[in-house]
Enzyme design. Structure first.
Site, PDB file in Angstrom:
ATOM      1  N   GLY B  15       1.573  -1.171   0.085  1.00  0.00           N
ATOM      2  CA  GLY B  15       0.341   0.453   0.035  1.00  0.00           C
ATOM      3  C   GLY B  15       0.878   1.794   0.384  1.00  0.00           C
ATOM      4  N   VAL B  17       0.825   3.474   2.378  1.00  0.00           N
ATOM      5  CA  VAL B  17       1.690   4.153   3.550  1.00  0.00           C
ATOM      6  C   VAL B  17       3.114   2.294   3.777  1.00  0.00           C
ATOM      7  CG1 VAL B  17       1.526   3.560   6.237  1.00  0.00           C
ATOM      8  CG2 VAL B  17       0.411   5.273   5.573  1.00  0.00           C
ATOM      9  N   SER B  43      -2.730  -9.392  -3.589  1.00  0.00           N
ATOM     10  CA  SER B  43      -0.944  -8.733  -3.128  1.00  0.00           C
ATOM     11  C   SER B  43       0.081  -9.725  -3.236  1.00  0.00           C
ATOM     12  CB  SER B  43      -0.872  -7.291  -3.039  1.00  0.00           C
ATOM     13  OG  SER B  43      -1.774  -6.672  -2.618  1.00  0.00           O
ATOM     14  N   CYS B 131      -3.302  10.640  10.486  1.00  0.00           N
ATOM     15  CA  CYS B 131      -2.176  11.222   9.856  1.00  0.00           C
ATOM     16  C   CYS B 131      -2.855  12.670  10.865  1.00  0.00           C
ATOM     17  CB  CYS B 131      -2.519  11.066   9.257  1.00  0.00           C
ATOM     18  SG  CYS B 131      -4.173  11.570   7.929  1.00  0.00           S
ATOM     19  N   SER B 161      -3.736  10.937  -0.498  1.00  0.00           N
ATOM     20  CA  SER B 161      -3.259  10.267  -0.845  1.00  0.00           C
ATOM     21  C   SER B 161      -3.496   9.133   0.603  1.00  0.00           C
ATOM     22  CB  SER B 161      -1.084  10.197  -0.297  1.00  0.00           C
ATOM     23  OG  SER B 161      -0.608  11.216   0.299  1.00  0.00           O
ATOM     24  N   GLY B 162      -3.797  10.093   1.539  1.00  0.00           N
ATOM     25  CA  GLY B 162      -4.589  10.114   2.969  1.00  0.00           C
ATOM     26  C   GLY B 162      -5.824   8.976   2.627  1.00  0.00           C
ATOM     27  N   ARG B 244     -11.417  17.466   2.382  1.00  0.00           N
ATOM     28  CA  ARG B 244      -9.910  16.989   1.903  1.00  0.00           C
ATOM     29  C   ARG B 244      -9.866  17.815   0.294  1.00  0.00           C
ATOM     30  NH1 ARG B 244      -7.609  12.283   3.032  1.00  0.00           N
ATOM     31  NH2 ARG B 244      -8.947  10.906   2.873  1.00  0.00           N
ATOM     32  N   HIS B 251      -0.649  17.013   3.925  1.00  0.00           N
ATOM     33  CA  HIS B 251      -1.757  17.861   4.916  1.00  0.00           C
ATOM     34  C   HIS B 251      -1.466  18.676   5.082  1.00  0.00           C
ATOM     35  CE1 HIS B 251      -3.496  13.533   4.682  1.00  0.00           C
ATOM     36  NE2 HIS B 251      -4.082  13.163   5.340  1.00  0.00           N
TER      37      HIS B 251
END
Lengths: 348, 348
Positions: B15, B17, B43, B131, B161-162, B244, B251
């Site tokens: 992923g 992260v 995956s 985050c 991207s969060g 967002r 951020h």
């Protein structure tokens, strides 16, 4: 009023706001006997169609205002400073969309839904507030009227069209360059006249207008000072953080307020806003209904949603306020001021 | 600790992260004896290079954690709920990047700069905060320590991207479609599992995660509840509005605070932040220096600027806080927790 209407001039007719003024005068059927389009020397000669007639833009000079009854200015502060007094001298009422006279004593700063009556004190020049201020005060006025207002803390999410057509072009060009993996060279935003320029595409820039000595930007100070003046309340506490986003048109605002009186809840806020002129309530979290900048473009209303009571302050409420910054934030509000002047018998 | 280091597993290695976790472990030279990459069945089989070795991603099962000392989870809440207890049962310490256990009694919620000592109370699972919470509390901790903290009102400007790699793709694809005048069909944002989806390109969407009964989103409630838990202060007043933006990574947050004690001014805030671990001060309005999301990508630090004293509240301060949400907001903080565990002698 002449039989057909009023003799109207638009100064800055070729700009982003000027264009919306023409469109708004036409679709709201403002009573116009004659319309004169004025601009800088550079834009003079351009042809613009209004109600089917082709009009030629003329260079604005003091004499342009002979016989004009209502002059709508939106061509930058220096033009207003130079020419608005000339227009008044020749008998026109000026509605000025720049910041030139907003805080000047004796100049009413008007959002018709809030302080239309202040027009009666005008001395020739009337100021149209800053875009980000207008949508906020119009949304908050029904709450203030019913429960009083002690405090506002606002963070803005502002569109690039507030900085003019060149800023819109820069945002789209830059976006494409970044998507294509090309180098970008910011030249306009955040402030065309300032020293440094930063990427606006895929970014959030916490600067609108230039910085003041106190660390606030001029845009933030406009929101703070104009709100107090429009609401005639020097003791109202207002704090603002203004941020520019890669959005073409549609300012969004995260607004926190504290009211004076007890007894207000979310249902009460919704009722007040539902009954408010110029406001559309869009607040149904269960169905993901809330205002969006992308949906506000071209619409006259101010959209309010995400209304929540603060979890610690019983008199504290949060909301999300969105409006088309070129319409209610500028052109529409100016034209509405024109209608208010007629209604109050002030335009003769 | 074995001679070479620890036996480490990453769950969710493929992923957004997970990728940053691998990169961070490598560049910060985390002492690793063996590294196991785990993922969903889908995956499994993928190859990933770590320190020059090619590793094959395996499907995560309870038995995957035999012999593992430290397991970093970032594969969604349901995976953590199912497998984190299994990893603990087999002797591993889990650092979980999802919200699954953050508010669970007995699970420390850690930002090393703020509450590293809380690690000592762990019972196997340690949670990595959200985050948007991490960057805010790490920036505010030096101020809280010196002057106390009464209240926080935050409005966020959060990157896509969060919401994962698919959300990044959606933002870029949609941007290109809009630039090309094509129709768009939002499918992922604001929340992939929610009923409706909205345009993210050239927009600002006031919804991150699903709505709660009280009208707040889960993301907003995370910021509120996690901040109180990390700072061990239930009386701390926290309000959040989470939005967002069309920003890939980074951020930004408009943060308003009120401190407890008298005597703080902007210079004082700057000094405190200048001396703070993990914080870089970028605050020189005269030279247009302030943090920007576009500049934060790939950087470990939290950037703070636009520091202003409130014009009405002497103990009130505004600031603009920016960080890479995949690094300090997720992967970096998890790896830093790993280093803290070693420092405190808790990883054995």
């Amino acid at each position: 009023m002449t039989q057909q209407g009023f003799h109207v001039a638009i100064v800055g007719a070729t700009g982003a706001v000027g264009e919306q003024m023409l469109d708004t005068l036409e679709r709201m059927e403002f009573p116009i006997a004659s319309l004169k389009l004025l601009s800088s020397k550079r834009s003079a000669g351009k042809k613009i169609t209004f109600k089917g007639d082709e009009l030629t833009v003329q260079e604005a000079t003091p004499d342009s205002f002979e016989g004009i009854q209502l002059a709508l200015f939106s061509a930058g502060g220096s033009v207003s400073k130079a020419l608005a007094p000339e227009a008044v001298k020749r008998g026109a009422i000026v509605v000025d969309n720049t910041s030139a006279f907003r805080m000047t004593e004796g100049v009413p700063l008007i959002v018709p839904e809030v302080n239309e009556k202040d027009l009666e004190k005008h001395q020739g020049i009337i100021s149209n507030p800053n875009c980000s201020t207008i949508q906020m005060v119009a949304a908050l006025e029904p709450i203030r009227k019913a429960y009083g207002l002690k405090r506002i803390v606002v963070s803005t999410y502002q569109a690039v069209s507030g900085a003019g057509v060149n800023a819109i072009d820069e945002m789209y060009d830059q976006s494409r360059q970044i998507l294509d993996g090309e180098e970008i060279e910011p030249k306009i935003l955040p402030v065309s006249g300032d020293k440094k320029h930063y990427q606006i595409a895929f970014n959030a820039v916490p600067q609108i207008d230039v910085f003041q000595e106190n660390g606030y930007t001029f845009e933030e100070m406009k929101m703070i000072n104009e709100t107090k003046k429009i609401m005639s309340d020097d003791s109202l506490q207002v704090a603002a953080t203004c941020v520019r986003l890669p959005v073409e048109t549609g300012h969004s605002e995260s607004v926190y307020i504290e009211v004076e009186k007890d007894g207000l809840d979310v249902t009460g806020v919704r009722q007040l806003l539902n009954d408010a002129p110029g406001v559309t309530l869009q607040d149904d979290p269960a169905n993901q209904v809330y205002p969006l900048a992308s949906e506000s473009k071209g619409k006259d209303d101010i959209f309010v949603g995400r209304i929540r009571q603060d979890l610690d302050q019983e008199k504290g409420f949060h909301m999300w306020v969105v409006a088309d910054n070129l319409l209610k934030g500028a052109a529409l509000n100016s034209v509405q001021i024109g209608f208010s002047l007629i209604k109050l018998g002030l335009l003769k």
